[in-house]
Write an enzyme that holds these catalytic residues in place. Structure first.
Site, mmCIF file in Angstrom:
data_model
loop_
_atom_site.group_PDB
_atom_site.id
_atom_site.type_symbol
_atom_site.label_atom_id
_atom_site.label_comp_id
_atom_site.label_asym_id
_atom_site.label_seq_id
_atom_site.Cartn_x
_atom_site.Cartn_y
_atom_site.Cartn_z
ATOM 1 N N TRP A 286 10.148 12.778 -3.753
ATOM 2 C CA TRP A 286 11.207 12.908 -4.762
ATOM 3 C C TRP A 286 10.654 12.719 -6.167
ATOM 4 O O TRP A 286 11.044 13.442 -7.095
ATOM 5 C CB TRP A 286 12.359 11.952 -4.478
ATOM 6 N N ASP B 176 15.002 6.524 -10.517
ATOM 7 C CA ASP B 176 15.827 7.107 -9.461
ATOM 8 C C ASP B 176 16.055 6.014 -8.411
ATOM 9 O O ASP B 176 15.108 5.570 -7.761
ATOM 10 C CB ASP B 176 15.074 8.303 -8.847
ATOM 11 N N LYS C 225 23.871 7.890 -0.011
ATOM 12 C CA LYS C 225 23.143 6.976 0.877
ATOM 13 C C LYS C 225 23.861 5.635 0.980
ATOM 14 O O LYS C 225 24.276 5.226 2.044
ATOM 15 C CB LYS C 225 21.714 6.795 0.372
HETATM 16 C C1 LIG Z 1 15.134 8.970 -3.756
HETATM 17 C C2 LIG Z 1 15.800 10.315 -3.721
HETATM 18 N N1 LIG Z 1 15.888 11.030 -4.858
HETATM 19 C C3 LIG Z 1 16.487 12.226 -4.882
HETATM 20 C C4 LIG Z 1 17.029 12.794 -3.750
HETATM 21 C C5 LIG Z 1 17.687 14.148 -3.830
HETATM 22 O O1 LIG Z 1 19.046 13.980 -3.758
HETATM 23 P P1 LIG Z 1 20.092 15.180 -3.809
HETATM 24 O O2 LIG Z 1 20.046 15.807 -2.447
HETATM 25 O O3 LIG Z 1 21.379 14.515 -4.122
HETATM 26 O O4 LIG Z 1 19.671 16.134 -4.859
HETATM 27 C C6 LIG Z 1 16.976 12.080 -2.550
HETATM 28 C C7 LIG Z 1 17.582 12.670 -1.336
HETATM 29 O O5 LIG Z 1 17.432 12.252 -0.231
HETATM 30 C C8 LIG Z 1 16.336 10.815 -2.539
HETATM 31 O O6 LIG Z 1 16.230 10.117 -1.396
#
Ligand SMILES: Cc1ncc(COP(=O)(O)O)c(C=O)c1O
Length: 361
Positions: free
Chosen positions: A103, A173, A197
């Site tokens: 991510w 994040d 989550k």
């Molecule tokens: C730490 C983290 N950041 C970003 C994301 C991406 O999230 P989204 O699917 O809402 O774009 C995730 C998705 O699992 C994640 O675990």
């Protein structure tokens, strides 16, 4: 746990508090006497404004968010922030990224479209199984911000302390550790997370941003919808928001308050995670994949060392009522996500099942 429910270890969308789901079910057809569902009401109505205001106030109380930070309830998921952050904050077109998983890597690659993104530390060399040394990072003198992903959902690592950004704004994040423990909001310029989550249904991201970082001066060509100021000025009602998502998040905030807040959640999450990590440390069949000092309280990856046996475990676990234990395809093995709403009994039951499996194999 209700008889018709299983233990859901999904990384996200993930388990929600049963109490919240039951409350929402009770209010589904007629929200508190207004004769309609929250899904059906105008986002401009006084009733919905009340839901939004209460959700924001409860989140502010839970996290201790100071008045000079705005709370925005936005769409586009966490991934949209990968672009929105540089578009709004990259004044010098320079930013430093610590890459600790997929991510943050995606966020880093996206930022590189808008300016100079520097990868100042990474743990890619060992499949992101640790958090890099943060004591003396090569922070760029002209960096607009330093970016981290605080809990790495796929790899199961967590920053136990924040990096020394040498005075630069920290952007984090927190998608997979949102509200799992107390935070000191003032350490950050911007905190954001997808809610699917630890907080609510998919389709929403919460951004907590220091007011002085919100401005009209964004990169040329930034769409109105991707400008923080648009949403800050309109109180998250510039366009139709994810009304139902906000409503469920609000219920989870209330549930967290009833549980005693984030310090209590942290204690509970530590207790829960310890049950699983202690077993992984003593097991002769299963082992954790992360260095002990960087282990996440929320996502726990583990392996047997044998792919076929991993697959057999996931299959037998599913049949026994433990769902979504298959690890991410890049790590293999298993991963148990044990977010706020996963009860201690769920983790204890999983460990009992693992012990039984170990005996048989
Ligand atoms: C730490 C983290 N950041 C970003 C994301 C991406 O999230 P989204 O699917 O809402 O774009 C995730 C998705 O699992 C994640 O675990």
């Amino acid at each position: 746990m209700g008889k018709d429910r299983i233990y859901n270890f999904s990384a996200g969308p993930a388990v929600l508090p049963e109490e919240v789901l039951r409350e929402a079910a009770d209010e589904m057809l007629n929200y508190r006497g207004c004769g309609m569902s929250v899904m059906e009401m105008s986002h401009r109505s006084a009733v919905f404004q009340g839901i939004l205001d209460e959700a924001e106030a409860d989140l502010r109380e839970l996290m201790g968010i100071p008045d000079h930070y705005k709370v925005l309830f936005l769409q586009g998921g966490a991934s949209q922030q990968f672009a929105m952050i540089p578009m709004n904050l990259m004044k010098n077109r320079v930013a430093d990224y610590i890459v600790t998983g997929q991510w943050s890597k995606k966020a880093y690659q996206e930022a590189a479209k808008y300016g100079k993104a520097n990868k100042i530390a990474s743990s890619e060399d060992k499949t992101y199984s640790y958090i890099p040394d943060l004591s003396d990072l090569p922070i760029s003198p002209d960096a607009d911000y330093v970016y981290i992903c605080e809990n790495n959902t796929i790899y199961g690592t967590k920053y136990k302390k924040l990096p020394d950004t040498k005075g630069k704004i920290l952007v984090s994040d927190v998608s997979s550790c949102f509200l799992s423990e107390p935070v000191d909001v003032e350490q950050y310029g911007l905190i954001y997370g997808g809610v699917q989550k630890n907080i609510g249904p998919a389709g929403m991201v919460i951004v907590i941003i220091r007011e002085d970082l919100i401005s009209e001066e964004v990169l040329p060509g930034t769409p109105t919808m991707l400008t923080y100021k648009t949403h800050a000025d309109a109180g998250s009602l510039y366009n139709t928001p994810n009304c139902y998502g906000i409503y469920i998040c609000g219920k989870v905030f209330q549930w967290l308050k009833r549980r005693g807040g984030l310090a209590v959640m942290k204690e509970y999450n530590e207790k829960k995670a310890k049950v699983l990590y202690d077993y992984l440390d003593e097991s002769r069949l299963f082992s954790g994949t992360v260095v002990p000092e960087d282990r996440s309280l929320m996502n726990v990856p583990f392996v047997t060392g044998d792919k076929d046996l991993d697959a057999e475990f996931v299959k037998e676990a599913k049949a026994a009522g433990f769902e979504n234990l298959k690890g991410h395809r890049t790590v293999g093995g298993m991963r148990a996500s044990i977010y706020n709403a996963m009860p201690l009994e769920g983790v204890e039951a999983l460990v009992a099942f693992m012990k039984d499996f170990e005996q048989k194999h």
